[in-house]
Design a protein around this motif. Structure first.
Motif, PDB file in Angstrom:
ATOM      1  N   GLY A   1       4.473  -9.798  -0.132  1.00  0.00           N
ATOM      2  CA  GLY A   1       4.050  -9.439   1.216  1.00  0.00           C
ATOM      3  C   GLY A   1       5.195  -9.657   2.180  1.00  0.00           C
ATOM      4  O   GLY A   1       6.028  -8.773   2.391  1.00  0.00           O
ATOM      5  N   PHE A   2       5.252 -10.873   2.715  1.00  0.00           N
ATOM      6  CA  PHE A   2       6.305 -11.164   3.699  1.00  0.00           C
ATOM      7  C   PHE A   2       7.702 -10.859   3.153  1.00  0.00           C
ATOM      8  O   PHE A   2       8.556 -10.336   3.864  1.00  0.00           O
ATOM      9  N   VAL A   3       7.930 -11.161   1.877  1.00  0.00           N
ATOM     10  CA  VAL A   3       9.277 -10.996   1.302  1.00  0.00           C
ATOM     11  C   VAL A   3       9.745  -9.547   1.292  1.00  0.00           C
ATOM     12  O   VAL A   3      10.939  -9.277   1.248  1.00  0.00           O
ATOM     13  N   MET A   4       8.826  -8.609   1.309  1.00  0.00           N
ATOM     14  CA  MET A   4       9.216  -7.194   1.333  1.00  0.00           C
ATOM     15  C   MET A   4       9.196  -6.638   2.751  1.00  0.00           C
ATOM     16  O   MET A   4       9.353  -5.434   2.942  1.00  0.00           O
ATOM     17  N   SER A   5       8.984  -7.485   3.734  1.00  0.00           N
ATOM     18  CA  SER A   5       8.866  -6.963   5.098  1.00  0.00           C
ATOM     19  C   SER A   5      10.238  -6.643   5.670  1.00  0.00           C
ATOM     20  O   SER A   5      11.254  -7.152   5.206  1.00  0.00           O
ATOM     21  N   SER A   6      10.267  -5.792   6.657  1.00  0.00           N
ATOM     22  CA  SER A   6      11.537  -5.348   7.248  1.00  0.00           C
ATOM     23  C   SER A   6      11.383  -5.240   8.763  1.00  0.00           C
ATOM     24  O   SER A   6      10.292  -5.436   9.306  1.00  0.00           O
ATOM     25  N   ASN A   7      12.504  -4.936   9.400  1.00  0.00           N
ATOM     26  CA  ASN A   7      12.499  -4.765  10.856  1.00  0.00           C
ATOM     27  C   ASN A   7      12.386  -3.303  11.257  1.00  0.00           C
ATOM     28  O   ASN A   7      12.696  -2.944  12.397  1.00  0.00           O
TER      29      ASN A   7
ATOM     30  N   PRO B   1       0.823  -1.221   0.000  1.00  0.00           N
ATOM     31  CA  PRO B   1       0.000   0.000   0.000  1.00  0.00           C
ATOM     32  C   PRO B   1       0.856   1.269   0.000  1.00  0.00           C
ATOM     33  O   PRO B   1       0.583   2.214  -0.746  1.00  0.00           O
ATOM     34  N   THR B   2       1.910   1.274   0.802  1.00  0.00           N
ATOM     35  CA  THR B   2       2.781   2.439   0.889  1.00  0.00           C
ATOM     36  C   THR B   2       3.589   2.623  -0.392  1.00  0.00           C
ATOM     37  O   THR B   2       3.702   3.734  -0.915  1.00  0.00           O
ATOM     38  N   LEU B   3       4.155   1.536  -0.891  1.00  0.00           N
ATOM     39  CA  LEU B   3       5.086   1.629  -2.023  1.00  0.00           C
ATOM     40  C   LEU B   3       4.377   1.903  -3.339  1.00  0.00           C
ATOM     41  O   LEU B   3       4.846   2.699  -4.147  1.00  0.00           O
ATOM     42  N   TYR B   4       3.264   1.220  -3.576  1.00  0.00           N
ATOM     43  CA  TYR B   4       2.595   1.325  -4.875  1.00  0.00           C
ATOM     44  C   TYR B   4       1.203   1.940  -4.767  1.00  0.00           C
ATOM     45  O   TYR B   4       0.473   1.928  -5.748  1.00  0.00           O
ATOM     46  N   ASN B   5       0.847   2.402  -3.593  1.00  0.00           N
ATOM     47  CA  ASN B   5      -0.541   2.803  -3.384  1.00  0.00           C
ATOM     48  C   ASN B   5      -1.483   1.642  -3.710  1.00  0.00           C
ATOM     49  O   ASN B   5      -2.595   1.843  -4.216  1.00  0.00           O
ATOM     50  N   ALA B   6      -1.034   0.443  -3.447  1.00  0.00           N
ATOM     51  CA  ALA B   6      -1.790  -0.751  -3.831  1.00  0.00           C
ATOM     52  C   ALA B   6      -3.030  -0.916  -2.949  1.00  0.00           C
ATOM     53  O   ALA B   6      -3.014  -0.581  -1.773  1.00  0.00           O
ATOM     54  N   PHE B   7      -4.072  -1.450  -3.552  1.00  0.00           N
ATOM     55  CA  PHE B   7      -5.314  -1.736  -2.832  1.00  0.00           C
ATOM     56  C   PHE B   7      -5.314  -3.188  -2.373  1.00  0.00           C
ATOM     57  O   PHE B   7      -5.088  -4.102  -3.170  1.00  0.00           O
ATOM     58  N   HIS B   8      -5.562  -3.402  -1.091  1.00  0.00           N
ATOM     59  CA  HIS B   8      -5.845  -4.738  -0.572  1.00  0.00           C
ATOM     60  C   HIS B   8      -7.200  -4.696   0.113  1.00  0.00           C
ATOM     61  O   HIS B   8      -7.413  -3.835   0.985  1.00  0.00           O
ATOM     62  N   ALA B   9      -8.089  -5.594  -0.258  1.00  0.00           N
ATOM     63  CA  ALA B   9      -9.354  -5.698   0.466  1.00  0.00           C
ATOM     64  C   ALA B   9      -9.039  -6.043   1.922  1.00  0.00           C
ATOM     65  O   ALA B   9      -8.079  -6.767   2.199  1.00  0.00           O
ATOM     66  N   ILE B  10      -9.807  -5.482   2.843  1.00  0.00           N
ATOM     67  CA  ILE B  10      -9.626  -5.804   4.261  1.00  0.00           C
ATOM     68  C   ILE B  10     -10.975  -6.264   4.813  1.00  0.00           C
ATOM     69  O   ILE B  10     -11.963  -5.543   4.723  1.00  0.00           O
ATOM     70  N   GLU B  11     -10.989  -7.497   5.313  1.00  0.00           N
ATOM     71  CA  GLU B  11     -12.252  -8.096   5.755  1.00  0.00           C
ATOM     72  C   GLU B  11     -12.151  -8.473   7.235  1.00  0.00           C
ATOM     73  O   GLU B  11     -11.095  -8.897   7.695  1.00  0.00           O
ATOM     74  N   PRO B  12     -13.278  -8.348   7.951  1.00  0.00           N
ATOM     75  CA  PRO B  12     -13.268  -8.798   9.336  1.00  0.00           C
ATOM     76  C   PRO B  12     -13.162 -10.318   9.410  1.00  0.00           C
ATOM     77  O   PRO B  12     -13.769 -11.020   8.600  1.00  0.00           O
TER      78      PRO B  12
END
Ligand code: PLP
Length: 418
Positions: A372-378, A313-324
């Motif tokens: 997702g996980f592969v682009m994660s950082s500390n 979302p931050t890098l590409y302004n990408a949309f991810h659906a978010i569901e409860p």
């Protein structure tokens, strides 16, 4: 098609309620469906039935060992972009002769590693790299199998950061210079020229750009063959998009047919490098609502996953659906879903219509299996989250959540500070 479904307002991954996993391992975590991953590979591969092809999963979309092992066991090949990915791929059981190696900046140690392993081919991205691979092969007394990555200058109509096949992009060698580059390669002693390669971008939602690229490449291959080169592989790269919101990418069969229709008895093995389309909708990110806050102009839902966990979302302004995860709240609000990171760019969703969730509720960030996980950082000293795979009615942690000790592993205080 994926296996994340509601039963009685409770979100399941295959036969496991997502909330059960959260209560056992805590949040946040990535969650992958084994059945979905398997199905996606099988459908993708079957779409090219009747064609001599090798599907090489693009590792960088998600390199978890469990996912790599699953694809290796299904007979998939691998597309890598680093020595680290080669290491992971070999460790997961991929046969080296099913591995192709792309990327503009291969280092000497990475080239040597791949030569020693005996990979299927290098997808070479510059004349300098061509010379380097030839030199290393000479030193190691090996022959280096290569294709040249051609930049066919087609517009993939995707986000500028994920377009890779335009003249202004750093990738590949321009179409005009292609023939000359192959002539240069033909003069180098330690190379076996085996293929032509391209990869025009990612999250592409039309078949047209693939067809345009292929048309350019088929002309080139004809010229190379008439110049006496034994081209055996045509690598079409990856890039087929998925549905995050309301995109309607071509179906796997439409995509395959678009490519197959241009192949015309070319007597080549087709290589495909799908990444996102295999894993994107096979994974979600599960996060817990920490706080609600009504700002002066916006509502905020503050969750325990941030941009360090899911950067898209931050890098590409990408949309991810978010569901409860439990669909029990009737009211809907408009809110930003934000993480705990000290950056205004730390959001998972902006101005989103979403259930009126409360502190302690769980949310599922959908379509998070790729990049997702592969682009994660500390960043902000946040331990990387756990990864979990569901198989039927069972689940396994396939990557442990990092600990605070993991954060400082490898750091040392030099003697002059002691
Ligand atoms: C990233 C990448 C892919 C995979 O792209 P997707 O859009 O995930 O399918 C394939 N080939 C190369 C060379 C890549 O860099």
């Amino acid at each position: 098609m994926h296996h994340f479904k509601y039963h009685d307002n409770v979100l399941y991954c295959e036969d496991v309620p997502v909330r059960d996993i959260a209560s056992q391992i805590g949040t946040p975590f990535y969650l992958y469906s084994h059945a979905t991953l398997k199905r996606h590979f099988q459908l993708f591969n079957a779409a090219f039935d009747g064609v001599d092809r090798l599907v090489c999963y693009s590792a960088k979309a998600n390199t978890n060992q469990a996912i790599l092992k699953l694809f290796a066991d299904l007979g998939c090949g691998l597309d890598i972009v680093s020595g680290g990915e080669l290491y992971r791929g070999l460790k997961a059981g991929f046969s080296p002769d099913r591995i192709v190696y792309s990327g503009v900046g291969k280092r000497i140690d990475e080239i040597d590693f791949a030569l020693d392993a005996g990979i299927l081919m290098f997808n070479v991205e510059s004349l300098d790299e061509l010379a380097q691979i030839d030199r290393r092969a000479g030193i190691l007394k090996k022959r280096a199998p290569i294709a040249i990555r051609i930049n066919p200058d087609v517009d993939p109509k995707t986000h500028p950061y994920t377009a890779t096949g335009l003249k202004k992009n750093k990738f590949g060698i321009g179409y005009e210079a292609a023939l000359d580059s192959y002539r240069v390669a033909g003069k180098l002693e330690n190379l076996d020229i085996l293929g032509v390669d391209c990869h025009i971008g990612s999250q592409i939602t039309e078949a047209g750009p693939f067809q345009d690229a292929l048309e350019n490449l088929t002309h080139l291959i004809a010229e190379l063959k008439s110049a006496g080169m034994n081209i055996r592989y045509l690598d079409m790269g990856g890039g087929l998009g998925i549905t995050y919101a309301d995109e309607s990418p071509p179906s796997l069969q439409e995509y395959a047919d678009a490519i197959i229709s241009q192949l015309k008895n070319m007597d080549l093995q087709l290589i495909l490098e799908p990444g996102r389309v295999l894993v994107g909708n096979a994974g979600i990110l599960v996060t817990e609502v920490l706080y609600r806050k009504a700002g002066e102009v916006k509502n905020f839902i503050i969750v325990d996953a941030g941009m360090n966990d899911l950067l898209r979302p931050t890098l590409y302004n990408a949309f991810h659906a978010i569901e409860p995860v439990e669909n029990s709240r009737k009211d809907v609000i408009v809110a930003d879903v934000v993480g705990p990171i000290c950056e205004s760019g730390d959001f998972l969703a902006v101005d989103r219509s979403i259930a009126d969730v409360k502190s302690g509720d769980l949310l599922a960030v959908m379509s998070a299996g790729a990049y997702g996980f592969v682009m994660s950082s500390n960043y902000c000293s946040r331990p990387r989250v756990a990864e979990v795979m569901v198989h039927g009615d069972r689940f396994n942690v396939v990557k442990a959540r990092e600990t605070y000790e993991d954060l400082v592993r490898g750091e040392t205080v030099p003697p002059f500070l002691e």
